[in-house]
Design a protein around this motif. Structure first.
Motif, PDB file in Angstrom:
ATOM      1  N   UNK A  85       0.809  -1.170  -0.107  1.00  0.00           N
ATOM      2  CA  UNK A  85       0.061   0.005  -0.377  1.00  0.00           C
ATOM      3  C   UNK A  85       0.723   1.045  -0.077  1.00  0.00           C
ATOM      4  N   UNK A  86       2.006   1.424   0.755  1.00  0.00           N
ATOM      5  CA  UNK A  86       2.816   2.591   0.800  1.00  0.00           C
ATOM      6  C   UNK A  86       3.480   2.684  -0.584  1.00  0.00           C
ATOM      7  N   UNK A  87       3.658   1.740  -1.433  1.00  0.00           N
ATOM      8  CA  UNK A  87       4.160   1.864  -2.840  1.00  0.00           C
ATOM      9  C   UNK A  87       3.342   2.427  -3.660  1.00  0.00           C
ATOM     10  N   UNK A  88       1.901   2.461  -3.365  1.00  0.00           N
ATOM     11  CA  UNK A  88       0.936   2.732  -4.164  1.00  0.00           C
ATOM     12  C   UNK A  88       0.195   3.869  -3.880  1.00  0.00           C
ATOM     13  N   UNK A  89       0.395   4.613  -2.490  1.00  0.00           N
ATOM     14  CA  UNK A  89      -0.040   5.761  -2.160  1.00  0.00           C
ATOM     15  C   UNK A  89       0.890   6.974  -2.753  1.00  0.00           C
ATOM     16  N   UNK A  90      -0.005   8.123  -3.100  1.00  0.00           N
ATOM     17  CA  UNK A  90       0.666   9.389  -3.763  1.00  0.00           C
ATOM     18  C   UNK A  90       1.644   9.865  -2.994  1.00  0.00           C
ATOM     19  N   UNK A  91       2.559  10.505  -3.629  1.00  0.00           N
ATOM     20  CA  UNK A  91       3.690  11.389  -3.135  1.00  0.00           C
ATOM     21  C   UNK A  91       3.064  12.330  -2.217  1.00  0.00           C
ATOM     22  N   UNK A  92       1.812  12.996  -2.296  1.00  0.00           N
ATOM     23  CA  UNK A  92       1.494  13.869  -1.281  1.00  0.00           C
ATOM     24  C   UNK A  92       1.330  13.091  -0.003  1.00  0.00           C
ATOM     25  N   UNK A  93       1.011  11.741   0.099  1.00  0.00           N
ATOM     26  CA  UNK A  93       0.813  11.154   1.249  1.00  0.00           C
ATOM     27  C   UNK A  93       2.295  11.051   1.929  1.00  0.00           C
ATOM     28  N   UNK A 107       4.535  15.063 -14.859  1.00  0.00           N
ATOM     29  CA  UNK A 107       4.498  14.052 -16.048  1.00  0.00           C
ATOM     30  C   UNK A 107       4.501  12.691 -15.955  1.00  0.00           C
ATOM     31  N   UNK A 108       5.167  12.040 -14.724  1.00  0.00           N
ATOM     32  CA  UNK A 108       4.863  10.758 -14.625  1.00  0.00           C
ATOM     33  C   UNK A 108       3.656  10.590 -13.623  1.00  0.00           C
ATOM     34  N   UNK A 109       3.094  11.616 -13.242  1.00  0.00           N
ATOM     35  CA  UNK A 109       1.992  11.750 -12.024  1.00  0.00           C
ATOM     36  C   UNK A 109       2.471  11.231 -10.718  1.00  0.00           C
ATOM     37  N   UNK A 110       3.633  11.953 -10.401  1.00  0.00           N
ATOM     38  CA  UNK A 110       4.117  11.857  -9.087  1.00  0.00           C
ATOM     39  C   UNK A 110       2.889  12.683  -8.262  1.00  0.00           C
ATOM     40  N   UNK A 111       2.531  13.798  -8.908  1.00  0.00           N
ATOM     41  CA  UNK A 111       1.445  14.633  -8.354  1.00  0.00           C
ATOM     42  C   UNK A 111       0.336  14.754  -9.385  1.00  0.00           C
ATOM     43  N   UNK A 112      -0.774  15.038  -9.041  1.00  0.00           N
ATOM     44  CA  UNK A 112      -1.831  15.126  -9.913  1.00  0.00           C
ATOM     45  C   UNK A 112      -2.270  16.689 -10.207  1.00  0.00           C
ATOM     46  N   UNK A 113      -2.407  17.041 -11.651  1.00  0.00           N
ATOM     47  CA  UNK A 113      -2.558  18.276 -11.626  1.00  0.00           C
ATOM     48  C   UNK A 113      -4.006  18.727 -11.189  1.00  0.00           C
ATOM     49  N   UNK A 114      -3.939  20.116 -10.687  1.00  0.00           N
ATOM     50  CA  UNK A 114      -5.252  20.455 -10.108  1.00  0.00           C
ATOM     51  C   UNK A 114      -6.154  20.799 -11.127  1.00  0.00           C
ATOM     52  N   UNK A 115      -5.994  21.401 -12.475  1.00  0.00           N
ATOM     53  CA  UNK A 115      -6.624  21.570 -13.201  1.00  0.00           C
ATOM     54  C   UNK A 115      -6.014  21.511 -14.784  1.00  0.00           C
ATOM     55  N   UNK A 116      -6.376  21.403 -15.852  1.00  0.00           N
ATOM     56  CA  UNK A 116      -5.784  21.295 -17.181  1.00  0.00           C
ATOM     57  C   UNK A 116      -5.573  19.810 -17.348  1.00  0.00           C
ATOM     58  N   UNK A 117      -4.693  19.630 -18.305  1.00  0.00           N
ATOM     59  CA  UNK A 117      -4.220  18.169 -18.918  1.00  0.00           C
ATOM     60  C   UNK A 117      -2.978  18.358 -19.353  1.00  0.00           C
ATOM     61  N   UNK A 118      -2.157  17.053 -19.360  1.00  0.00           N
ATOM     62  CA  UNK A 118      -1.063  16.834 -20.135  1.00  0.00           C
ATOM     63  C   UNK A 118      -1.314  15.613 -21.082  1.00  0.00           C
TER      64      UNK A 118
END
Length: 592
Positions: A112-120, A398-409
């Motif tokens: 689970x720790x491996x799958x949790x987002x960087x923000x966690x 770009x690798x989605x270590x964080x998710x964009x709040x708005x917009x898209x890549x």
């Protein structure tokens, strides 16, 4: 900042929390049930001993029959041996399955720790996570091994014992029943208070683990700045706080133990006096009194153990709650989207990308605000900006270590938010400014960048990063163990291995966050020469702080205050942008 310990929830009962362990216990429920039955039989055997004593006193002893006395002694011996053997069997039954339960829970926590987002991970202190995977799971295993079984065993034993007492003499049995109501009330109060203290202690263990880990990993800083005394002071303060909490736990256990011990002892004393009077009046046989008192004494341990069984149970409930605080956190999810269209070559596009950290205070401006940027297929774009401009944050999107709040890549026309992360991260390779190596060999660290790659790819990547020379001089070459975080290597060597890891898989998209910052001028020039060939095969975004790195790029984007201020070639921006010229002159702060 590390996340503050989560306060206990008073509305969650101990039973409800512990019931969450059922999915882990279910596969071994047969062994645990068998062990409980064996323990109940063993415990109830101790209640047979008073019956044998009654027969012995009223029979052979009263009749002065030596043969009967020896026979009774043999019965008692056999009962004792059988009880010991059954308790040994119980321990054997639970040891292996409970070890597997603990190992399974630890594996799930790690996964689970491996799958949790960087923000966690940004919010949580590593020591808090380590304590949940070690100390807390040990408490859970201990609960499943002992209190879980013996709360049931002792309850059955006490119930059977009181039935036996009442059947021998109901008036004396009622005397021994008098402490039940006060013990129930006191135990309930104890459980509530102990739960709060136990939670505080386990959170403090996590804080202490964090301090120790940081001191060990940062030992060079501690020694280099002579801060061992301040670190020791911080450790002793936390250690003293934990000691005070543990003493508070000990006081609570001492109080409940004293109460649970004293009340039954008073009841036994009263029953002894009343029973002696009845024997003297001829209303009760001596054998019955002996059997009654023996039964009461046999029930002492089941009753007196309630205190520490409740304490262990509450600690296990707190540990379980802490464990599920992590397990209940939402993982990184792949947004369900429509079927992606046919693949087209379009490079990387940022369309109105805005990003704000989830825990940012209300009203603070976003780190990135409306980023529009196109990196053409096969192009290398350098990203330049001052401190706090958002360069590293942009590369992390770009690798989605964080998710964009708005917009898209978009990568080659496909929205990364609609991609499975596994696919996305097979397309995008990243090298961070701070190189992280693992306690493994040089080869294993580099080959983490490409699943299935072999020695030819490894040698090529080391050559690109100009790391083959120093690697070949290591005692065992690519098989050399680099040690924890690669601290046995220099900063430049670690950075070159991290760069090799990024390019080993020939990625379609490459993100480099100032990958040459720790290199000397001559090594940097050689790496840049080799890197040019790699960049011709990929679409790349490179964070650059120095003109030499910028020269690797086809175009440059200037990031200022979370916005793209200018895009062009190096020479064009030198002429048109005063901020860019200032940054490239070396007078500006080129850090993040």
């Amino acid at each position: 900042m590390p996340e503050k310990p989560i306060p206990p929830r008073p509305d969650r009962s101990t039973v409800r929390v512990l019931l969450r362990l059922w999915p882990y216990v279910r596969p071994v429920r047969g062994r645990l049930f068998t062990a409980a039955v064996v323990a109940i039989v063993a415990s109830c055997l101790s209640l047979v001993i008073p019956i044998v004593l009654k027969w012995l006193v009223d029979g052979p002893v009263a009749d002065r029959d030596p043969g009967g006395v020896w026979l009774g002694a043999l019965y008692l011996l056999l009962l004792g041996v059988a009880e010991a053997a059954l308790f040994g069997l119980r321990r054997w039954l639970v040891a292996r399955p409970l070890s597997s339960v603990e190992a399974g829970m630890r594996a799930e926590l790690y996964g689970r720790l491996q799958r949790l987002p960087i923000a966690f991970h940004d919010r949580w202190a590593s020591g808090q996570l380590l304590s949940r995977g070690t100390t807390d799971l040990m408490l859970v295993r201990m609960f499943l091994a002992f209190p879980l079984t013996f709360l049931l065993v002792n309850a059955v034993t006490i119930l059977a014992g009181y039935v036996l007492l009442l059947s021998q003499d109901w008036t004396l049995g009622l005397v021994l029943l008098t402490p039940v109501i006060p013990l129930t009330i006191i135990s309930n109060l104890f459980e509530r208070r102990y739960g709060v203290v136990a939670r505080r202690a386990q959170d403090q263990v996590g804080d202490l683990t964090t301090v120790v880990e940081e001191s060990v990993l940062g030992i060079r800083i501690v020694k280099g700045f002579g801060r061992h005394r301040s670190q020791a002071k911080a450790f002793h303060e936390l250690s003293g706080r934990l000691r005070g909490t543990e003493l508070a736990k000990a006081r609570l256990i001492a109080v409940i133990w004293a109460v649970i011990t004293t009340l039954p002892e008073l009841a036994i004393g009263a029953a002894l006096v009343l029973g002696t009077v009845q024997v003297a009046d001829g209303n009760l046989s001596a054998g019955t009194l002996v059997a009654f008192l023996s039964t009461a004494l046999a029930l002492r341990w089941p009753v007196e153990s309630i205190g520490f069984l409740l304490a262990m149970t509450k600690e296990a409930a707190t540990a379980t709650e802490r464990y599920f605080e992590v397990m209940d956190t939402d993982e990184e999810t792949d947004t369900a989207g429509g079927t992606p269209g046919p693949r087209r070559t379009d490079g990387v596009r940022f369309e109105g990308v805005t990003f704000r950290y989830p825990d940012a205070p209300e009203g603070t401006p976003p780190v990135l605000d409306g980023i529009d940027l196109h990196i053409r297929p096969g192009e290398t774009l350098a990203l330049v900006g001052g401190t706090g401009s958002g360069k590293t944050t942009l590369t992390a999107l770009v690798p989605r270590l964080h998710e964009a709040t708005a917009g898209r890549i978009l990568l080659d026309g496909e929205d990364i938010a609609l991609m499975e992360r596994e696919k996305l991260r097979s397309l995008v390779s990243v090298a961070f400014e701070e190189p992280t190596l693992f306690s493994a060999s040089v080869g294993e660290n580099v080959l983490m960048g490409a699943e299935g790659a072999g020695d030819p790819e490894l040698r090529r990547a080391l050559g690109v990063a100009q790391a083959d020379g120093f690697v070949d001089r290591l005692p065992e070459g690519t098989a050399t163990q680099v040690g924890e975080q690669g601290l046995s290597l220099s900063g430049g060597q670690r950075q070159r291995l991290a760069l090799a890891r990024a390019v080993v898989g020939r990625p379609r998209f490459l993100v480099l966050d100032d990958p040459l910052s720790a290199l000397d001028v001559h090594t940097e020039a050689r790496v840049e020469a080799a890197l040019r060939e790699v960049l011709q095969e990929t679409t790349a975004l490179v964070v650059a702080h120095r003109p030499s790195t910028v020269m690797l790029a086809d175009r440059v984007a200037l990031l200022s205050r979370g916005r793209i201020a200018a895009v062009g070639t190096h020479q064009e921006l030198l002429r048109s942008s005063a901020e860019y010229a200032w940054l490239m002159s070396g007078e500006g702060d080129g850090n993040r």
